[in-house]
Each structure stands twice: as structure tokens, then as C-alpha cells.
Design an enzyme around this catalytic site. Sequence first.
Site, PDB file in Angstrom:
ATOM      1  N   LYS A  48      -5.065 -10.378  -2.504  1.00  0.00           N
ATOM      2  CA  LYS A  48      -5.207  -9.024  -1.972  1.00  0.00           C
ATOM      3  C   LYS A  48      -4.072  -8.140  -2.497  1.00  0.00           C
ATOM      4  O   LYS A  48      -4.294  -7.014  -2.929  1.00  0.00           O
ATOM      5  CB  LYS A  48      -5.189  -9.041  -0.434  1.00  0.00           C
ATOM      6  CG  LYS A  48      -6.488  -9.544   0.161  1.00  0.00           C
ATOM      7  CD  LYS A  48      -6.389  -9.806   1.657  1.00  0.00           C
ATOM      8  CE  LYS A  48      -7.688 -10.450   2.137  1.00  0.00           C
ATOM      9  NZ  LYS A  48      -7.648 -10.930   3.519  1.00  0.00           N
ATOM     10  N   GLN A  69      -4.331 -11.158   8.654  1.00  0.00           N
ATOM     11  CA  GLN A  69      -5.118 -12.258   8.089  1.00  0.00           C
ATOM     12  C   GLN A  69      -5.505 -13.261   9.176  1.00  0.00           C
ATOM     13  O   GLN A  69      -4.656 -13.707   9.949  1.00  0.00           O
ATOM     14  CB  GLN A  69      -4.307 -12.945   6.973  1.00  0.00           C
ATOM     15  CG  GLN A  69      -5.030 -14.061   6.251  1.00  0.00           C
ATOM     16  CD  GLN A  69      -6.214 -13.568   5.410  1.00  0.00           C
ATOM     17  OE1 GLN A  69      -6.240 -12.434   4.938  1.00  0.00           O
ATOM     18  NE2 GLN A  69      -7.204 -14.424   5.232  1.00  0.00           N
ATOM     19  N   ASP A  80     -10.498  -3.878   8.112  1.00  0.00           N
ATOM     20  CA  ASP A  80     -11.452  -4.980   8.260  1.00  0.00           C
ATOM     21  C   ASP A  80     -12.745  -4.532   8.945  1.00  0.00           C
ATOM     22  O   ASP A  80     -13.755  -5.231   8.877  1.00  0.00           O
ATOM     23  CB  ASP A  80     -10.836  -6.085   9.134  1.00  0.00           C
ATOM     24  CG  ASP A  80     -10.176  -7.186   8.322  1.00  0.00           C
ATOM     25  OD1 ASP A  80     -10.691  -7.497   7.231  1.00  0.00           O
ATOM     26  OD2 ASP A  80      -9.161  -7.729   8.786  1.00  0.00           O
TER      27      ASP A  80
HETATM   28  N1  GUN Z   1      -9.837 -14.437   6.856  1.00  0.00           N
HETATM   29  C1  GUN Z   1     -10.940 -14.770   6.128  1.00  0.00           C
HETATM   30  N2  GUN Z   1     -11.649 -13.654   5.852  1.00  0.00           N
HETATM   31  C2  GUN Z   1     -10.998 -12.610   6.416  1.00  0.00           C
HETATM   32  C3  GUN Z   1     -11.240 -11.209   6.473  1.00  0.00           C
HETATM   33  O1  GUN Z   1     -12.224 -10.675   5.954  1.00  0.00           O
HETATM   34  N3  GUN Z   1     -10.316 -10.469   7.143  1.00  0.00           N
HETATM   35  C4  GUN Z   1      -9.244 -11.028   7.742  1.00  0.00           C
HETATM   36  N4  GUN Z   1      -8.401 -10.226   8.395  1.00  0.00           N
HETATM   37  N5  GUN Z   1      -8.993 -12.323   7.717  1.00  0.00           N
HETATM   38  C5  GUN Z   1      -9.870 -13.107   7.048  1.00  0.00           C
END
Ligand code: GUN
Length: 281
Positions: free
Chosen positions: A52, A96, A119
Site C-alpha cells: 500500500k 489494517q 475502507d
Molecule cells: N485486511 C485485509 N483486507 C483489508 C482491507 O481491505 N482493509 C483493511 N483495513 N484491512 C484489511
Amino acid sequence: MILIDGKKAAAELRAELKEEVAELKSKHNKVPGLTVILIGDLTPSQIYVRNKEKSANEVGLKSEVIKYPDSVEEKTVLEKIQELNSDETVSGILVQLPLPKHIDKQKVIEAIVPSKDVDGFHPMNVGNLSSGYESSIPCTPLGCYLLIKKIEPNLSGKKAVVVGRSNLNGKPMTQLLLKENCTVTITHSKTKDLKAECLEADIIVAAVGIPELVRGDWVKKDAIVIDVGINKTDNGIVGDVHFDEVSKNAKALTPVPGGVGPMTIACLLKNTIECFKRSQL
Ligand code: GUN
């Protein structure tokens, strides 16, 4: 059969976003900022977060990762989120998942101000999406949606079957397909005859976390099949779709890896830019 190249689609989207960031920079004299909070040392989470950060830098976003040990108190995280909520240089906040057991996930999600919720997990954004109002849209379903639209721009009246009902994927995916005037069936582990449901579908989105569940004889000829699954097996990483079998029937299919995954991260960057733009109105 069209092999849907998520890596290429994501690279194209990032190139568009990079241009947009450059334009925003010259217009506002600042760039959108993404802050990711990473708690603990789970390897998959660390890899996601690194990717990311790398992608955010590539398109010219300001990016920051805040790391806490597994033992961090919930209060510390909530206070940090409050600080980020009122920090003008932060356009988007992502915590996360998964979180350690002693931290209440829903409390954390609801602490993020909805306008910075990249998100799209905050109940306000969930509600806005389901009511058809402007909202942040969860990154993975948004990525799936963009891939489907590339193959079939007009989805009106199509039959779509979503396998899986999670808040992360299945439910928001359903909302996006409904908005496009699909007739959507949500299926899940308790569905009586999953094969019969799938056989009706012009579009299948499999997001259920069961390795190679969707078989070749579950798929109507010329259906579009999107595989969200990432399952570790003795034979390596496989999706929720039996790739070899389904590739013989489908019109288009995403591979795992290299399908939905790369689009998810590109969509996170897109959401960060959208949050920035809305904050500048
Ligand atoms: N962990 C796995 N996929 C995601 C996601 O799309 N967002 C977040 N915040 N954590 C994740």
C-alpha cells in the site's frame, strides 16, 4: 476466454491516478495523504501494508505508516485516530485488519471520521452505499466492479450471483451490482443448492474463502467470473474458483494471483484521492 489481467488494469488505474494527483497538486498546492495504522507483526498484514505504501508513493500521495506492537492498548489507537481525524494533511485513514483480540474492531472502525474512511467500513458509509448516496466504497468490491465493467459496460438486467456475504466483500459487492441494475442473488455457506444458483448467473463473484469451490459445471457458458479468494493450500495459493475447469466455460475469468488483488490496492489510492477532493469542496 478472456483472462482478466488485474495487474495491467491496476497499473492503468495507477497511471490515471498519478496524473490526477499532479493536477490536484498544481490546483491546491498540496497532495492527498494516506495514513495506515498497522498493529502487530502478522506477515500477510505487513506485506499488504508495504504494498500500500509503495503504491501510494508511486502515484505521488503523501503516505505514512504508524506501527504499534500487538500489546498496544485500544485507548492509544483510538486517541491516535482522533488526532488523525483532525489532521488536515491526512485525507484517508486505514487500520489494517485483523486486529489483536483485545481491541474492539467495530470501535476502531467507528472512531474514524466517515469522510476519511478509505475502507468504506464505517456504518455511515455502509448506509450511504446501500441507499445509493455518495460514499467511500470498500476497495476489493470496487476493484471487482471496475474489472467487470471493463468486460461488460452495460450490466442492466444481468443475473449476478455473489458467493459470500461478508461486510468486506459480499455485501458491498451486492450493492454495487444492484446500482448497475443487475438482479443479484447473495449466496453463502447455508445456501441449499449453490451449484444451481451459480448456473443461473451471467456474473459470478466468489468471495467465500473456500479453495476451488466453484467448479466448471457450476458456470453457464459465457459467464463472467471474478475470484476474490486467496487460500493457502498444499498446492500453493488458490482462489475460490477452480481455474482450469471454469476457464473452459467462462467468457472472462480473473486469475489468482494477479486478478482482483492488485486492483484492491489501486482502489485504496482512488478512495484516498476521492476523500481529498470531497474535503476541498
Ligand atoms: N485486511 C485485509 N483486507 C483489508 C482491507 O481491505 N482493509 C483493511 N483495513 N484491512 C484489511
